[in-house]
Design a protein around this motif. Structure first.
Motif, PDB file in Angstrom:
ATOM      1  N   UNK A 123       0.801  -1.217   0.000  1.00 23.27           N
ATOM      2  CA  UNK A 123       0.000   0.000   0.000  1.00 23.27           C
ATOM      3  C   UNK A 123       0.832   1.265   0.000  1.00 23.27           C
ATOM      4  N   UNK A 124       2.140   1.131   0.206  1.00 24.75           N
ATOM      5  CA  UNK A 124       2.983   2.323   0.286  1.00 24.75           C
ATOM      6  C   UNK A 124       3.065   2.889   1.679  1.00 24.75           C
ATOM      7  N   UNK A 125       2.605   2.120   2.717  1.00 27.13           N
ATOM      8  CA  UNK A 125       2.658   2.608   4.105  1.00 27.13           C
ATOM      9  C   UNK A 125       3.824   2.015   4.891  1.00 27.13           C
ATOM     10  N   UNK A 126       4.472   0.982   4.328  1.00 27.63           N
ATOM     11  CA  UNK A 126       5.489   0.256   5.104  1.00 27.63           C
ATOM     12  C   UNK A 126       6.617   1.135   5.582  1.00 27.63           C
ATOM     13  N   UNK A 127       7.239   1.895   4.679  1.00 30.12           N
ATOM     14  CA  UNK A 127       8.376   2.723   5.070  1.00 30.12           C
ATOM     15  C   UNK A 127       7.952   3.877   5.957  1.00 30.12           C
ATOM     16  N   UNK A 128       6.716   4.384   5.820  1.00 25.27           N
ATOM     17  CA  UNK A 128       6.222   5.421   6.731  1.00 25.27           C
ATOM     18  C   UNK A 128       6.126   4.861   8.149  1.00 25.27           C
ATOM     19  N   UNK A 129       5.648   3.616   8.296  1.00 26.06           N
ATOM     20  CA  UNK A 129       5.561   2.988   9.620  1.00 26.06           C
ATOM     21  C   UNK A 129       6.965   2.736  10.159  1.00 26.06           C
ATOM     22  N   UNK A 130       7.891   2.249   9.289  1.00 31.47           N
ATOM     23  CA  UNK A 130       9.277   2.006   9.712  1.00 31.47           C
ATOM     24  C   UNK A 130       9.904   3.289  10.237  1.00 31.47           C
ATOM     25  N   UNK A 131       9.733   4.375   9.513  1.00 33.42           N
ATOM     26  CA  UNK A 131      10.323   5.663   9.927  1.00 33.42           C
ATOM     27  C   UNK A 131       9.771   6.100  11.276  1.00 33.42           C
ATOM     28  N   UNK A 132       8.443   5.934  11.483  1.00 34.91           N
ATOM     29  CA  UNK A 132       7.838   6.345  12.743  1.00 34.91           C
ATOM     30  C   UNK A 132       8.332   5.485  13.898  1.00 34.91           C
TER      31      UNK A 132
END
Length: 632
Positions: free
Chosen positions: A581-590
């Motif tokens: 979905x394109x959310x994986x790296x946003x969650x990793x960064x957070x």
């Protein structure tokens, strides 16, 4: 100025006092500078004298060395002594020329150096001539004379053989006398070369003449041509031997003349001048030392007088200034200290004076009023600070409400989506065979998009949960964690994943770190287009209290313009058709930033990527929270 009972301007007084102090300092500095210049001048002269003395001593030493080498060469004839003497002579000439340049023309020392240089130059020429004569002598003695002796012996043997064939006893007797005379000549010549004595040389010549005379007296039959030819060869050999012997004696005499007369005289001359130069330099050094001591004494006396005068004048000025200026200023200083502590003083001393101190007192009065205004401003600033803290609390509550909204929105929207998907499935089942093929395709597309929407809402829900869920601190073996991720990894493309070295053991939250590793390794596998040639490497490096982890691959890479975009929600930089979905790296960064770390990517399109992030070795906040795992 000093006797004036009233001072209307402290500025004028300070200027006059400062001017006097500056004048004293300048006078003292000038006197000191003059004394230092005298001392430095004397020290420079002494230094130059010492250097000159050292160079002269070196020249004197080299002159003695040259004498010693020349004498050794005269006794031994060794080429090493000759070459060493020539080299030393060349160095001496160069050193003397340099000394003359430093001394200057017209000086007595320069004249002596020039005379010494001339004698050393002449000595070098004479030594070369002596060497040439010795070379000739050596060549004659060691080569030509030896060969000629062999020829004489051979001619004697041939002549003796020819006489034996004709049975000439009288001729053989005369030949024996000639051979004895020749042998005596050889002995005398050898004694002369060992110890040159004119008597040995004359005896050598007499013996050779007797030998030649006896050979000439031998009468031979005309028909015996072979014996006559042998007789002539012997006479020629004896004559050549005499010629070579005389030439060798002449070379020896020339060599002895150059060595014992010419070279010895030149050596005596330049050694004499070397001693004279050394003595002259010592006298000049002594005179320079006496002048230096006198200059030091004068400089000390001037320094003491200047210091005493400066101390007296400075003491008088200091006493007067303390009475006129510093005592009133001391009182004002105490007043300013009270004002600096925030006090408000109603009565300021010395306000009525008309000089600078009076103006300072009036400034203190203004300072007192400013203190009152500052106190009022501080009270107002305190009120503003409390208001700012309240605004910050309200902002934090607003952010919390936004997070709650994302959580509630993602959670509550899933129920109607599930209902919509179920309705689409029921319509597809009930109307199977009744609907057209296009209608069935539309129902399938609607179900796929509902599934996609549920995935997006799940990722949004997981993103909003990051930081909410309480986690337990534990010792996490990162190496073991990565190996377990690799065992569960679905790698149908055959990409090779390797761990570089041993990964550390951290005291941290397991779930967030596992989520980060899982997302990064899964992304590296999914976006690797090399198949079985694909390579992924997991490594770590300790940086103080943090550990830097890196996940590198040789996949499709990321263009630099997307490096920041990929860490945002629902953003993707690849055109490959892969799940996510394109959310994986946003969650990793957070997750990484919650524990105090940072993440970055180094990549070039088509050349692979390296994701590196920092993670603390030990998390000390027991109340820290972390998120849950999510699919990429």
């Amino acid at each position: 100025m000093i006797h004036s009972p009233k001072v209307t301007s402290l500025k004028t007084l300070l200027h006059i006092g400062s001017g006097l102090l500056v004048a004293i300092c300048l006078l003292s500095n000038v006197i000191g500078w003059v004394g230092q210049e005298l001392l430095l001048s004397n020290f420079r002269v002494i230094e130059s004298s010492d250097q000159l003395a050292a160079d002269v001593l070196r020249v004197h030493y080299d002159a003695l060395q040259l004498k010693a080498r020349a004498e050794n060469y005269a006794q031994t004839g060794a080429d090493a002594q000759y070459l060493g003497a020539l080299e030393l002579q060349s160095d001496l000439l160069a050193a003397i020329t340099q000394l003359k340049t430093r001394v200057g023309e017209g000086d007595a020392l320069a004249d002596m150096l020039e005379k010494m240089r001339v004698h050393i130059a002449v000595f070098g020429d004479r030594m070369e001539l002596a060497s040439a004569e010795r070379t000739v002598r050596t060549e004659l003695l060691q080569d030509k004379l030896l060969k000629q002796e062999s020829e004489v012996d051979q001619s004697i043997a041939e002549f003796e053989t020819s006489l034996n064939e004709i049975d000439a006893d009288e001729a053989s007797r005369k030949l024996l006398v000639a051979v004895r005379a020749y042998s005596m000549a050889r002995k005398n010549l050898l004694r002369y070369f060992i110890k040159p004595v004119s008597e040995d040389y004359q005896q050598m010549l007499d013996a050779l003449k007797r030998s030649q005379s006896e050979v000439q007296r031998i009468e031979l039959p005309p028909e015996n041509e072979e014996a006559i030819a042998a007789q002539q060869r012997m006479l020629a050999a004896l004559s050549e031997f005499q010629t070579l012997g005389v030439r060798a004696v002449q070379a020896t005499r020339g060599y002895m003349f150059y060595v014992n007369v010419v070279m010895a005289g030149e050596i005596s001359e330049f050694v004499h001048y070397a001693k004279e130069i050394n003595s002259l330099v010592r006298e000049r050094r002594e005179a320079t030392r006496v002048a230096r001591e006198q200059a030091v004494t004068r400089s000390r006396l001037l320094g003491v007088l200047a210091s005493a005068l400066a101390v007296v004048i400075a003491a008088v000025l200091a006493f007067r200034l303390s009475k006129v200026i510093f005592d009133p200023i001391s009182g004002l200083t105490k007043t300013f200290l009270r004002l600096a502590q925030g006090e408000t003083i109603d009565s300021i001393p010395a306000v009525g004076r008309n000089d600078e101190i009076g103006r300072m007192a009036r400034a203190a009065e203004v300072f007192s009023r400013k203190n009152q205004q500052t106190k009022e401003l501080l009270d107002r600033s305190q009120a503003l600070s409390e208001e700012l803290a309240q605004k910050a609390l309200m902002l934090e509550e607003s952010n919390q409400e936004l997070d709650n909204f994302a959580y509630v929105a993602s959670h509550d929207l899933k129920s109607p989506l599930r209902g919509l998907r179920c309705l689409a499935e029921w319509v597809q089942e009930d109307c199977d065979g009744l609907l057209s093929e296009d209608s069935m395709t539309h129902l399938q597309q609607m179900q796929a998009r509902v599934t996609k929407m549920e995935c997006l809402l799940d990722d949004l829900l997981n993103y909003s949960r990051v930081g909410r869920i309480e986690q337990r601190l534990e010792a996490v073996d990162v190496h073991e964690m990565v190996e377990s991720i690799l065992e569960l990894l679905d790698d149908s493309s055959g990409v090779q994943v390797a761990i570089d070295g041993d990964l550390p053991v951290l005291e941290t939250f397991r779930a967030p770190l596992q989520q980060v590793m899982l997302n990064l390794i899964t992304n590296a596998v999914k976006y690797n287009d090399k198949g079985r040639d694909g390579r992924i490497q997991v490594a770590s490096e300790q940086k103080g209290a943090m550990v830097r982890f890196s996940v590198s691959d040789n996949g499709i890479g990321i263009a630099p313009r997307f490096h920041e975009r990929i860490f945002q929600m629902y953003q993707r930089a690849s055109s490959l058709n892969v799940d996510g979905s394109g959310m994986g790296l946003a969650i990793v960064k957070k997750q990484i930033e919650i524990v105090g770390g940072q993440i970055r990517v180094d990549s070039t399109e088509g050349k692979g990527s390296t994701f590196s992030f920092t993670w603390p070795m030990k998390i000390t906040k027991t109340g820290h929270t972390a998120g849950v795992a999510s699919s990429v």
